[in-house]
Design a protein around this motif. Structure first.
Motif, PDB file in Angstrom:
ATOM      1  N   PHE A 142      15.072   5.308  -0.399  1.00 50.19           N
ATOM      2  CA  PHE A 142      14.405   4.074  -0.820  1.00 50.19           C
ATOM      3  C   PHE A 142      14.671   2.864   0.084  1.00 50.19           C
ATOM      4  O   PHE A 142      13.713   2.221   0.530  1.00 50.19           O
ATOM      5  CB  PHE A 142      14.786   3.751  -2.271  1.00 50.19           C
ATOM      6  N   PRO A 143      15.933   2.493   0.377  1.00 52.33           N
ATOM      7  CA  PRO A 143      16.138   1.269   1.175  1.00 52.33           C
ATOM      8  C   PRO A 143      15.511   1.336   2.560  1.00 52.33           C
ATOM      9  O   PRO A 143      14.925   0.360   3.036  1.00 52.33           O
ATOM     10  CB  PRO A 143      17.664   1.135   1.246  1.00 52.33           C
ATOM     11  N   GLY A 144      15.610   2.490   3.208  1.00 53.36           N
ATOM     12  CA  GLY A 144      14.996   2.638   4.525  1.00 53.36           C
ATOM     13  C   GLY A 144      13.487   2.558   4.458  1.00 53.36           C
ATOM     14  O   GLY A 144      12.838   1.992   5.345  1.00 53.36           O
ATOM     15  N   SER A 145      12.923   3.111   3.387  1.00 52.77           N
ATOM     16  CA  SER A 145      11.470   3.066   3.215  1.00 52.77           C
ATOM     17  C   SER A 145      10.987   1.630   3.061  1.00 52.77           C
ATOM     18  O   SER A 145       9.953   1.247   3.641  1.00 52.77           O
ATOM     19  CB  SER A 145      11.070   3.890   1.980  1.00 52.77           C
ATOM     20  N   VAL A 146      11.721   0.817   2.296  1.00 56.51           N
ATOM     21  CA  VAL A 146      11.320  -0.579   2.086  1.00 56.51           C
ATOM     22  C   VAL A 146      11.378  -1.363   3.392  1.00 56.51           C
ATOM     23  O   VAL A 146      10.450  -2.111   3.726  1.00 56.51           O
ATOM     24  CB  VAL A 146      12.214  -1.243   1.013  1.00 56.51           C
ATOM     25  N   THR A 147      12.468  -1.189   4.152  1.00 56.35           N
ATOM     26  CA  THR A 147      12.581  -1.928   5.424  1.00 56.35           C
ATOM     27  C   THR A 147      11.501  -1.489   6.407  1.00 56.35           C
ATOM     28  O   THR A 147      10.954  -2.321   7.137  1.00 56.35           O
ATOM     29  CB  THR A 147      13.969  -1.734   6.061  1.00 56.35           C
ATOM     30  N   ASP A 148      11.182  -0.197   6.420  1.00 54.37           N
ATOM     31  CA  ASP A 148      10.118   0.286   7.311  1.00 54.37           C
ATOM     32  C   ASP A 148       8.775  -0.329   6.932  1.00 54.37           C
ATOM     33  O   ASP A 148       7.994  -0.734   7.806  1.00 54.37           O
ATOM     34  CB  ASP A 148      10.024   1.811   7.243  1.00 54.37           C
ATOM     35  N   THR A 149       8.506  -0.404   5.640  1.00 49.33           N
ATOM     36  CA  THR A 149       7.243  -0.968   5.173  1.00 49.33           C
ATOM     37  C   THR A 149       7.131  -2.443   5.545  1.00 49.33           C
ATOM     38  O   THR A 149       6.083  -2.905   6.018  1.00 49.33           O
ATOM     39  CB  THR A 149       7.109  -0.816   3.647  1.00 49.33           C
ATOM     40  N   SER A 335      11.005   8.800 -10.668  1.00 47.82           N
ATOM     41  CA  SER A 335      11.668   9.422  -9.520  1.00 47.82           C
ATOM     42  C   SER A 335      11.824   8.409  -8.398  1.00 47.82           C
ATOM     43  O   SER A 335      11.208   7.336  -8.427  1.00 47.82           O
ATOM     44  CB  SER A 335      10.853  10.615  -9.003  1.00 47.82           C
ATOM     45  N   GLU A 336      12.651   8.749  -7.397  1.00 48.23           N
ATOM     46  CA  GLU A 336      12.811   7.861  -6.253  1.00 48.23           C
ATOM     47  C   GLU A 336      11.473   7.653  -5.556  1.00 48.23           C
ATOM     48  O   GLU A 336      11.149   6.536  -5.146  1.00 48.23           O
ATOM     49  CB  GLU A 336      13.835   8.420  -5.269  1.00 48.23           C
ATOM     50  N   GLN A 337      10.666   8.723  -5.432  1.00 49.15           N
ATOM     51  CA  GLN A 337       9.374   8.592  -4.770  1.00 49.15           C
ATOM     52  C   GLN A 337       8.461   7.654  -5.542  1.00 49.15           C
ATOM     53  O   GLN A 337       7.720   6.864  -4.953  1.00 49.15           O
ATOM     54  CB  GLN A 337       8.704   9.965  -4.619  1.00 49.15           C
ATOM     55  N   ASP A 338       8.534   7.710  -6.878  1.00 50.09           N
ATOM     56  CA  ASP A 338       7.741   6.780  -7.686  1.00 50.09           C
ATOM     57  C   ASP A 338       8.155   5.339  -7.403  1.00 50.09           C
ATOM     58  O   ASP A 338       7.310   4.441  -7.334  1.00 50.09           O
ATOM     59  CB  ASP A 338       7.934   7.073  -9.178  1.00 50.09           C
ATOM     60  N   LEU A 339       9.459   5.111  -7.246  1.00 52.17           N
ATOM     61  CA  LEU A 339       9.946   3.762  -6.954  1.00 52.17           C
ATOM     62  C   LEU A 339       9.491   3.313  -5.572  1.00 52.17           C
ATOM     63  O   LEU A 339       9.100   2.151  -5.380  1.00 52.17           O
ATOM     64  CB  LEU A 339      11.475   3.729  -7.048  1.00 52.17           C
ATOM     65  N   ILE A 340       9.515   4.225  -4.608  1.00 49.79           N
ATOM     66  CA  ILE A 340       9.020   3.918  -3.263  1.00 49.79           C
ATOM     67  C   ILE A 340       7.542   3.545  -3.317  1.00 49.79           C
ATOM     68  O   ILE A 340       7.104   2.562  -2.716  1.00 49.79           O
ATOM     69  CB  ILE A 340       9.243   5.132  -2.319  1.00 49.79           C
ATOM     70  N   ASP A 341       6.769   4.327  -4.066  1.00 47.26           N
ATOM     71  CA  ASP A 341       5.337   4.053  -4.193  1.00 47.26           C
ATOM     72  C   ASP A 341       5.094   2.716  -4.886  1.00 47.26           C
ATOM     73  O   ASP A 341       4.155   1.982  -4.535  1.00 47.26           O
ATOM     74  CB  ASP A 341       4.662   5.177  -4.986  1.00 47.26           C
ATOM     75  N   LEU A 342       5.943   2.386  -5.872  1.00 50.81           N
ATOM     76  CA  LEU A 342       5.797   1.118  -6.582  1.00 50.81           C
ATOM     77  C   LEU A 342       5.983  -0.057  -5.628  1.00 50.81           C
ATOM     78  O   LEU A 342       5.174  -0.998  -5.615  1.00 50.81           O
ATOM     79  CB  LEU A 342       6.827   1.045  -7.716  1.00 50.81           C
ATOM     80  N   PHE A 343       7.029   0.004  -4.805  1.00 48.36           N
ATOM     81  CA  PHE A 343       7.271  -1.077  -3.854  1.00 48.36           C
ATOM     82  C   PHE A 343       6.237  -1.088  -2.735  1.00 48.36           C
ATOM     83  O   PHE A 343       5.906  -2.149  -2.196  1.00 48.36           O
ATOM     84  CB  PHE A 343       8.698  -0.996  -3.292  1.00 48.36           C
ATOM     85  N   ASP A 344       5.724   0.099  -2.384  1.00 46.72           N
ATOM     86  CA  ASP A 344       4.646   0.146  -1.395  1.00 46.72           C
ATOM     87  C   ASP A 344       3.440  -0.626  -1.926  1.00 46.72           C
ATOM     88  O   ASP A 344       2.776  -1.353  -1.188  1.00 46.72           O
ATOM     89  CB  ASP A 344       4.275   1.603  -1.112  1.00 46.72           C
ATOM     90  N   ASN A 345       3.183  -0.477  -3.227  1.00 46.99           N
ATOM     91  CA  ASN A 345       2.098  -1.212  -3.866  1.00 46.99           C
ATOM     92  C   ASN A 345       2.375  -2.708  -3.861  1.00 46.99           C
ATOM     93  O   ASN A 345       1.501  -3.527  -3.550  1.00 46.99           O
ATOM     94  CB  ASN A 345       1.915  -0.699  -5.301  1.00 46.99           C
ATOM     95  N   PHE A 346       3.611  -3.083  -4.200  1.00 50.21           N
ATOM     96  CA  PHE A 346       3.979  -4.507  -4.227  1.00 50.21           C
ATOM     97  C   PHE A 346       3.810  -5.150  -2.852  1.00 50.21           C
ATOM     98  O   PHE A 346       3.462  -6.337  -2.737  1.00 50.21           O
ATOM     99  CB  PHE A 346       5.427  -4.669  -4.680  1.00 50.21           C
ATOM    100  N   LEU A 347       4.104  -4.390  -1.809  1.00 49.02           N
ATOM    101  CA  LEU A 347       4.113  -4.933  -0.452  1.00 49.02           C
ATOM    102  C   LEU A 347       2.788  -4.728   0.280  1.00 49.02           C
ATOM    103  O   LEU A 347       2.703  -4.931   1.491  1.00 49.02           O
ATOM    104  CB  LEU A 347       5.253  -4.299   0.360  1.00 49.02           C
ATOM    105  N   THR A 348       1.766  -4.325  -0.452  1.00 49.23           N
ATOM    106  CA  THR A 348       0.442  -4.118   0.131  1.00 49.23           C
ATOM    107  C   THR A 348      -0.301  -5.456   0.228  1.00 49.23           C
ATOM    108  O   THR A 348      -0.276  -6.253  -0.718  1.00 49.23           O
ATOM    109  CB  THR A 348      -0.389  -3.150  -0.724  1.00 49.23           C
ATOM    110  N   VAL A 349      -0.937  -5.668   1.360  1.00 52.83           N
ATOM    111  CA  VAL A 349      -1.691  -6.914   1.569  1.00 52.83           C
ATOM    112  C   VAL A 349      -2.861  -6.977   0.584  1.00 52.83           C
ATOM    113  O   VAL A 349      -3.573  -5.996   0.422  1.00 52.83           O
ATOM    114  CB  VAL A 349      -2.222  -6.980   3.020  1.00 52.83           C
TER     115      VAL A 349
END
Length: 349
Positions: A142-149, A335-349
């Motif tokens: 999760f943390p690496g995914s957020v920083t990459d995004t 799941s962790e992937q669900d949390l990653i997807d949630l933040f991906d949504n939050f960080l979408t333009v």
């Protein structure tokens, strides 16, 4: 797009749910017991803030038994006055006899500060028990995914403000082996080797900031000024804003660290396009709603409210924000992937 977050206790419950439902099908009985214990520890940590209400109620009752009428506002001001007094107690050693000093300590320590310290110590004990490290094990990606995004989408400065006192959010954003991916703007103190002090320019200069806007079990007072303790250091004068919602702004603005964080919250609202309110009911946050109305309620902005019941959060913002409010339920995040997807949504333009 520029985005900021306001995070509350609901985030902790979401993390707890993810851990409790995490199954590979290959766990040993011992691993299942540890998983359940880790999830239980999050519930225990998150519920600690309620103990402040118990302290407040008990203290109010003591005044009532003595025939003294005192308002909630007066009582809270007295509590914080005492905390500030005790943060300077070592200075009184130069002018008071040991007997007088001990008598002064006993007056307040017996019915007030000892209880507040006990609550802060419980937060500390969870850290010492390695609960946070065990929580981190369930979120390796999760943390690496957020920083990459954030980097890939060139989002620049991202600010996370949390009303939580605990370190669960900080733990989830800690990447191995590099460490915490955000900054809280604390540096080594020039005055005290055992403490860290806030460097105000860093609050605004760093790209990724995570600020405990209502204090933390690791914030402490020394001579009336707030610092951060180093890990596993006993905290004798904890700094956590509790109880009466209408007093929060006054308390925050009278603290050197919390006032800086609050000012950063206001400045951030004036600059970002999107605010994500995650796991915060907003019921007890009149000062934060006031800041949203003053600095963020303008055309071209939007709020995303995300919780198990986002519509109730949206209702809380009725008088504070007239622009679009989007609702995102967290009930399906398991799941962790669900949390990653949630933040991906939050960080979408």
């Amino acid at each position: 797009m520029k985005v900021a977050f306001l995070v509350g206790n609901g985030f902790n419950y979401m993390v707890e749910s993810i851990i409790r439902k995490h199954l590979t099908g290959q766990e040993t009985p011992e691993q299942l017991i540890e998983k359940r214990g880790t999830a239980d520890s999050i519930i225990a940590i998150t519920a600690l803030w309620k103990k402040f209400d118990e302290v407040f109620k008990e203290l109010s009752e003591q005044f009532k038994q003595r025939g003294i009428r005192v308002s909630h506002e007066e009582l809270i001001r007295m509590i914080y006055t005492v905390i500030n007094l005790f943060s300077s107690m070592t200075g009184f050693e130069q002018i008071l006899t040991p007997e007088d000093l001990e008598r002064l300590k006993s007056v307040f320590d017996g019915f007030l500060l000892s209880k507040i310290r006990e609550i802060a110590q419980e937060f500390q004990e969870h850290q010492k028990s390695e609960a946070y490290g065990k929580i981190r094990n369930f979120f390796p990606v999760f943390p690496g995914s957020v920083t990459d995004t954030i980097s890939e989408r060139s989002l620049g400065k991202v600010r996370i403000f949390t009303t939580n006192y605990d370190g669960i959010l900080d733990t989830i954003f800690t990447k191995r082996p590099s460490g915490f991916i955000f900054s809280d703007a604390f540096i080594n103190s020039a005055s005290y080797q055992d403490l860290l002090e806030l460097e105000p320019p860093y609050v605004y200069r760093n790209d990724l900031i995570l600020a405990h806007i209502h204090g933390s079990y690791r914030f402490t007072k020394r001579y009336g000024k707030t610092y951060k303790t180093r890990e596993n250091t006993e905290n004798r004068e904890p700094v956590m804003v509790f109880n009466n919602p209408d007093m929060k702004e006054e308390i925050v603005k009278n603290d050197n660290v919390l006032s800086e964080y609050y000012r950063c919250f206001e400045v951030t609202l004036a600059k970002v396009d999107k605010l994500v309110i995650l796991g915060n009911s907003m019921e007890a946050e009149p000062h934060l709603k006031k800041a949203i109305k003053k600095y963020f309620d303008r055309p071209g902005t939007s709020i995303t409210v995300s919780s198990r019941n986002p519509s109730s959060v949206k209702d809380q913002l009725f008088n504070s924000y007239k622009q679009p409010i989007h609702e995102v339920s967290t009930s399906g995040v398991v799941s962790e992937q669900d949390l990653i997807d949630l933040f991906d949504n939050f960080l979408t333009v």
